[in-house]
Write an enzyme that holds these catalytic residues in place. Structure first.
Site, PDB file in Angstrom:
ATOM      1  N   ASP A  77      -6.641  21.964  22.898  1.00  0.00           N
ATOM      2  CA  ASP A  77      -7.985  22.333  23.639  1.00  0.00           C
ATOM      3  C   ASP A  77      -8.097  23.526  24.292  1.00  0.00           C
ATOM      4  O   ASP A  77      -7.867  24.009  25.197  1.00  0.00           O
ATOM      5  CB  ASP A  77      -7.935  21.297  25.017  1.00  0.00           C
ATOM      6  CG  ASP A  77      -7.807  19.909  24.691  1.00  0.00           C
ATOM      7  OD1 ASP A  77      -8.094  19.508  23.277  1.00  0.00           O
ATOM      8  OD2 ASP A  77      -7.351  19.166  25.284  1.00  0.00           O
ATOM      9  N   GLU A  90       2.236  15.278  21.837  1.00  0.00           N
ATOM     10  CA  GLU A  90       3.337  16.188  21.961  1.00  0.00           C
ATOM     11  C   GLU A  90       4.690  15.243  22.593  1.00  0.00           C
ATOM     12  O   GLU A  90       5.978  15.866  22.431  1.00  0.00           O
ATOM     13  CB  GLU A  90       3.230  17.266  23.354  1.00  0.00           C
ATOM     14  CG  GLU A  90       2.193  18.273  22.818  1.00  0.00           C
ATOM     15  CD  GLU A  90       0.707  17.652  23.008  1.00  0.00           C
ATOM     16  OE1 GLU A  90      -0.101  18.365  22.264  1.00  0.00           O
ATOM     17  OE2 GLU A  90       0.313  16.649  23.387  1.00  0.00           O
ATOM     18  N   ASP A 133      -4.145  11.595  19.275  1.00  0.00           N
ATOM     19  CA  ASP A 133      -4.171  12.986  20.280  1.00  0.00           C
ATOM     20  C   ASP A 133      -2.915  12.509  21.210  1.00  0.00           C
ATOM     21  O   ASP A 133      -2.069  11.631  21.094  1.00  0.00           O
ATOM     22  CB  ASP A 133      -5.530  12.506  21.140  1.00  0.00           C
ATOM     23  CG  ASP A 133      -5.948  13.650  21.688  1.00  0.00           C
ATOM     24  OD1 ASP A 133      -5.142  14.840  21.791  1.00  0.00           O
ATOM     25  OD2 ASP A 133      -7.117  13.833  21.981  1.00  0.00           O
TER      26      ASP A 133
END
Length: 817
Positions: A495, A410, A407
Site C-alpha cells: 500500500d 504477512e 490480502d
C-alpha cells in the site's frame, strides 16, 4: 494459546572457527567435524551445492518447505587426495582446512565466490519463548489494514534455544547483486547496501541473491534476516534458525541461476491468458450492480478489459473478514459471476486470513486453529488450510468466481496498526524491521516468522487443483517467500502512497523481486493512498487530496500506467479516488488517450506476452527483467534503477518526473551496446547502442526501444484476451542481427497445457539473407487454430502476408526502396 516467540540472546559463540584435523567424504560431498560442530558441503546437482553448519552437530534442516523433493542420486564427483576439495563436471568446491571457509570455482578454476577466509561464519545461541496472551483483553483495533484482533501479553516463558547465524562472504569488487524480494527502499544493485529482511505491507522478503558473477544463493530458513555489505563486513544473518542452510547455484548467466532456483523450489505454473490483459480494481466496489455497471461501461467504450476485482468489506456489517457476501448488496453470487462471464470478464475476490466476530472465526477457534494473540488462521496446519478452502470454495469458487486476492498475507504488521513516534517514516528501515520481526515472531514463532504466505498460498493452490483441472489458479498476494512461485502467485508492492518519489522506488523494487526467480509481480497503478489522511499516519502521505480531479495526479497516474503496461500483470487499484479510465479525462484528451492506447498496446502484445509466460513456466524465464540479465558484461547497467527489459526485445524507460514541474518532455536513456542497435518503437528510427541519449517522453508515451535482432509477434487489440483466438498476427521484425522467437498457443485456461496440450512454432530471422523461416508446428490442443494469417512488418514499412498452416515455410523480406 502458547507459541514460540521472538529469539533473544543466550550465549555467544561468535567467530567460531572450525579447526578440523581432517575432512571426510560423504555422499555427494564432504563433511568436517570439530568437536560438536559439523559442516557439510553436498552437491545436490552438478551445479548446485548445499552448505549446512550446526555448532551442536545436529543437521536437521530448518523445516521450511521452501525446496521441493528430488530423488537423491549419487553424482560422479572427483575428490582431492586430502579430501578438502570436491569437483563435479560443472564446478569445484574447496574447504579451508584452518577455518572451514568454503570457496566455489568454475572448471577453469576461476573464483566465483568464497566465504570470508578468516571468519566464514558465526553462531550465537538465543532463547526461544512461548507467549501467553490474556484472552480477556481481546479487543478490535480499526486500522488502515482493516480490523485486527489485539491482546495483551500475559507472560513470556523461556522454553528452549535456537541460533542466530552469520555467514560472511568475500564478494568480488566487480560483481553486482540483485534479489532479496520487493522492498520500497530505492535500491537496485545491492552491493554496498544494508537491508533488513522481514515481511511487511511494503516488504516482500525472498531470501535469494542473484549475482552477475555467475551464481546465486538461496538461504533456506523461515526467520527474519539481515543482508549487509557495508563497513568492511559482508554477511547474511539469520535471526533464529536451527542451522546455517544455504544453496550455492552456479549459472552461466542470471537466467541459469533462476533455473537452478526453480529446480530447487518448484516451477511457476502457467497462468491463464486473461491474466495478461487489463485488470480493473479499486477500494472498493460496493455491490453486484456496481461491478456489472463498470464492466458494461468498458464494453460500451470499447476499452479492453479482462478482469474486475471485488475488494474487502463485502461481508455483513460487523463480521470482519468473513468469506460471505452481504446479500443486501450481492443478492446472487452465481448470477453475478455468470453475468460478468456473459460480458467476457473474470472476477477476482479479496480474501483475508483473519476473520472476526463471525461463525467462520468461531469454527476455526473451536478447533484450536487460530494463531495466538490474533484472529489469523493457522496456515501451517494442513487441516486448517483445508477448512479455509472449504469456506472460500463454498462462497466463491463453486459460484463461478475466477481468481483470488489473498490480502494481508504477512499476516501481521507491527507499525501499520500501532502508534509510533512522530519522526517515524518510510526511511526507518531498521526500526521497522525490529517492530515487525518482534510481532511476527511472537505470533508465528521466530524460526518461521517470515514464511506464513508460503503456506497460505499452498492451501489455495493445492485445493483448487484438487477441485478442478479446468481453471488455472491465480493468486494475487501481498507477501511472498522462496518457493511461493510454484503456487501461482503474483505479488504486489503493498500500500504505497502517490508521489513521484515512491513511483521511482517501485521500479527497482520489482526488478529485484523478479531477479530472485519469483516471476510475477505488479503494482497498484496510481498508488494505493492518493491523498494525506487526517491522522497524519507515516504511510498515508499521498500528495494529491483532489485525486483524479487534479491534473497533477492524472499525470502521475498516466506515467505509472505506461510503466505497468510492461509488468507481468497490468492492474489499477487504490483508495481515495476512482480508478476507471474515464475518471482521468474524456476521449480526445491526453491522459485518457494515453491510458487507453497503452491498454490497447498491451492487448496487441498478447501473442508476445503469452509466449513469454510459457517460457517462464517451461524454461524458467524472467519476463520483466533487470538489464543485467541481458547485458551482464556492461557494468554501466548494474545500478540503472529506471530501465528494464520486457522479454528479449523491449527496453522500457519509464518517465519518473512530472512534465508540469520538470518542464522537459524527455529523459536520459542508456542504450547498451548490442550488435543490431536499437529501434525507437514509436518512430521506427534506428539508434546505435553503447550511448546515453536524450529520449522524447511526451505525455503520450514513455521511451520504448526494441533491440535490433528481435521478432515481436503482435495482433490487433481485442476487447478481451480470448475474443478472437484465430486473429491474424502481425510479426514485427527488427533487423540488425539474427533473431529467434518461439510462439506458444494453448486453450488459454485449464491444465491440459501440463499434459502437452499446446503448440509451438519457431520463427528465425536470418539477417544476412533477410529471410524469416517458420518451423513446422509442434503439438496440438483441443480447438487449436490450424490456419493463421501472419503479416511480417519491417521498421521501414515493408510487409508481406502469408497463411501459416503448420508447415515449414520461408519468407524473404526485402527492404523498401
Amino acid at each position: 494459546m502458547l507459541l514460540v516467540g521472538l529469539a533473544v540472546p543466550l550465549a555467544i559463540a561468535a567467530n567460531r572457527e572450525i579447526k578440523a584435523v581432517k575432512s571426510t567424504a560423504v555422499s555427494n560431498g564432504l563433511e568436517v567435524v570439530d568437536g560438536l560442530s559439523r559442516l557439510r558441503v553436498e552437491f545436490v546437482r552438478a551445479d548446485i551445492v548445499r552448505v549446512q553448519y550446526q555448532p551442536d552437530g545436529q543437521l536437521t534442516d530448518n523445516g521450511t518447505d521452501v525446496c521441493v523433493a528430488h530423488r537423491k542420486r549419487t553424482l560422479p564427483l572427483t575428490y582431492s587426495d586430502d579430501l578438502w576439495s570436491v569437483s563435479s563436471d560443472s564446478m569445484t568446491v574447496c574447504i579451508d582446512a584452518a577455518t572451514g571457509a568454503v570457496s566455489y570455482y568454475d572448471l577453469h578454476h576461476r573464483l566465483l565466490l568464497r566465504e570470508h577466509p578468516r571468519c566464514p561464519r558465526s553462531a550465537e545461541k538465543v532463547w526461544q519463548e512461548k507467549i501467553t496472551y490474556d484472552e480477556t483483553s481481546r479487543r478490535t483495533a480499526h486500522t488502515a489494514n482493516g480490523d485486527v484482533a489485539v491482546m495483551d501479553v500475559l507472560r513470556r516463558d523461556t522454553i528452549g534455544s535456537t541460533f542466530r547465524y552469520r555467514t560472511y562472504f568475500d564478494w568480488t569488487a566487480t560483481e553486482a547483486l540483485y534479489g532479496l524480494g520487493s522492498h520500497m527502499e530505492n535500491y537496485m544493485n545491492l552491493r554496498g547496501k544494508k537491508m533488513y529482511l522481514c515481511q511487511h505491507n511494503l516488504k516482500a522478503m525472498v531470501p535469494v541473491l542473484n549475482s552477475t558473477a555467475g551464481y546465486g544463493l538461496l538461504f533456506d530458513a523461515g526467520c527474519a534476516m539481515v543482508y549487509n555489505d557495508v563497513a568492511d563486513s559482508s554477511y547474511v544473518e539469520m535471526e533464529a534458525a536451527r542451522q546455517i542452510d544455504y544453496y550455492f547455484i552456479k549459472g552461466r548467466n542470471m537466467d541459469q541461476v533462476v533455473e537452478g532456483y526453480r529446480w530447487l523450489t518448484g516451477q511457476s505454473p502457467m497462468m491463464p491468458r486473461y491474466l495478461f490483459g487489463y485488470t480493473q480494481s479499486k477500494e472498493r466496489y460496493c455491490s453486484s450492480q456496481e461491478l456489472l455497471d463498470i464492466v458494461g461501461e468498458y464494453r460500451k467504450r470499447q476499452i479492453p478489459l479482462d478482469m474486475i476485482v471485488q475488494d474487502w468489506n463485502y461481508w455483513p456489517a460487523g463480521q470482519w473478514g468473513r468469506m460471505m457476501m452481504d446479500p443486501k448488496y450481492y443478492p446472487n453470487k452465481r448470477m453475478l459471476a455468470d453475468s460478468l462471464h456473459a460480458m467476457n470478464c473474470r472476477l477476482m475476490v479479496s480474501i483475508w486470513p483473519n476473520a472476526q466476530h463471525c461463525p467462520q472465526y468461531d469454527d476455526f477457534n473451536s478447533r484450536g486453529w487460530i494463531l495466538p494473540g490474533s484472529s489469523v488462521y493457522d496456515a501451517y496446519r494442513a487441516d486448517a488450510r483445508s477448512l479455509y478452502w472449504d469456506y472460500a470454495n463454498r462462497e466463491f469458487f463453486s459460484n463461478g468466481f475466477d481468481a483470488w486476492w489473498c490480502d494481508s498475507s504477512e499476516p501481521i504488521d507491527g507499525d501499520w496498526n500501532n502508534p509510533v513516534h512522530p519522526d517515524y517514516g518510510y526511511d526507518n528501515h531498521f526500526e521497522r524491521w525490529q517492530i515487525n520481526t518482534k510481532v511476527l515472531s511472537d505470533v508465528l514463532g521466530a524460526e518461521r516468522s517470515q514464511s506464513y504466505s508460503l503456506y497460505h498460498a499452498m492451501g489455495i493452490y493445492k485445493h483448487q487443483r484438487q477441485t478442478t483441472d479446468s481453471k488455472r489458479v491465480v493468486n494475487l498476494t501481498r507477501s511472498s517467500y522462496a518457493g511461493q512461485q510454484r503456487y501461482a502467485t503474483i505479488t504486489w508492492n503493498g500500500d504505497t502512497y502517490a508521489s513521484w518519489k515512491t513511483f521511482a522506488q517501485m521500479i527497482p523494487a520489482g526488478l529485484n523481486f523478479m531477479a530472485t526467480g519469483c516471476p510475477y509481480w505488479t503494482v497498484d497503478v496510481g498508488a494505493f493512498f492518493v491523498g494525506p489522511d487526517r491522522w497524519n499516519r507515516w504511510f498515508y502521505k499521498g500528495e494529491y487530496p483532489d485525486g483524479c480531479n487534479d491534473p497533477a495526479y492524472r499525470e502521475l497516474y498516466t506515467r505509472m500506467f505506461q510503466y505497468a503496461t510492461f509488468l507481468p500483470m497490468l492492474r489499477s487499484h487504490g483508495t481515495d479516488t476512482p480508478r476507471e479510465v474515464w475518471r482521468f479525462g474524456n476521449p480526445g484528451e491526453p491522459f485518457y488517450e494515453s491510458i487507453v492506447n497503452h491498454i490497447r498496446l498491451r492487448y496487441s502484445l498478447l501473442p508476445y506476452i503469452y509466449s513469454m509466460a510459457a517460457k517462464v513456466s517451461n524454461e524458467s524465464y524472467t519476463m520483466t527483467r533487470a538489464l543485467a540479465f541481458d547485458f551482464v558484461g556492461d557494468s554501466a547497467v548494474y545500478d540503472l534503477k529506471d530501465e528494464f527489459m520486457f522479454g528479449p526485445a523491449f527496453l522500457v524507460a519509464p518517465m519518473t518526473r512530472p512534465l508540469m514541474a520538470y518542464g522537459k518532455a524527455s529523459r536520459q536513456v542508456y542504450l547498451p551496446q548490442t550488435k543490431g542497435g536499437w529501434y525507437d518503437y514509436w518512430t521506427g528510427i534506428r539508434i546505435e547502442g553503447g550511448q546515453t541519449i536524450d529520449a522524447p517522453a511526451p505525455i503520450d508515451h514513455s521511451p520504448l526501444y526494441v533491440r535490433g535482432g528481435s521478432i515481436v509477434p503482435m495482433t490487433a487489440p481485442q476487447q478481451y484476451a480470448d475474443e478472437h483466438p484465430d486473429a491474424p498476427y502481425i510479426i514485427k521484425v527488427y533487423p540488425g542481427a539474427d533473431a529467434t522467437f518461439t510462439i506458444y498457443e494453448d486453450a488459454g485456461d485449464g491444465y491440459d497445457c501440463e499434459r502437452k496440450g499446446y503448440v509451438t512454432y519457431t520463427l528465425h530471422w536470418d539477417d544476412s539473407h533477410r529471410q524469416l523461416s517458420i518451423s513446422a508446428r509442434k503439438g496440438s490442443y483441443k480447438k487449436m487454430v490450424k490456419r493463421r494469417q501472419l503479416t511480417f512488418v519491417m521498421p521501414d514499412g515493408y510487409q508481406q502476408t502469408v497463411v501459416y498452416d503448420g508447415k515449414k515455410a520461408i519468407v524473404t523480406l526485402t527492404a523498401n526502396n
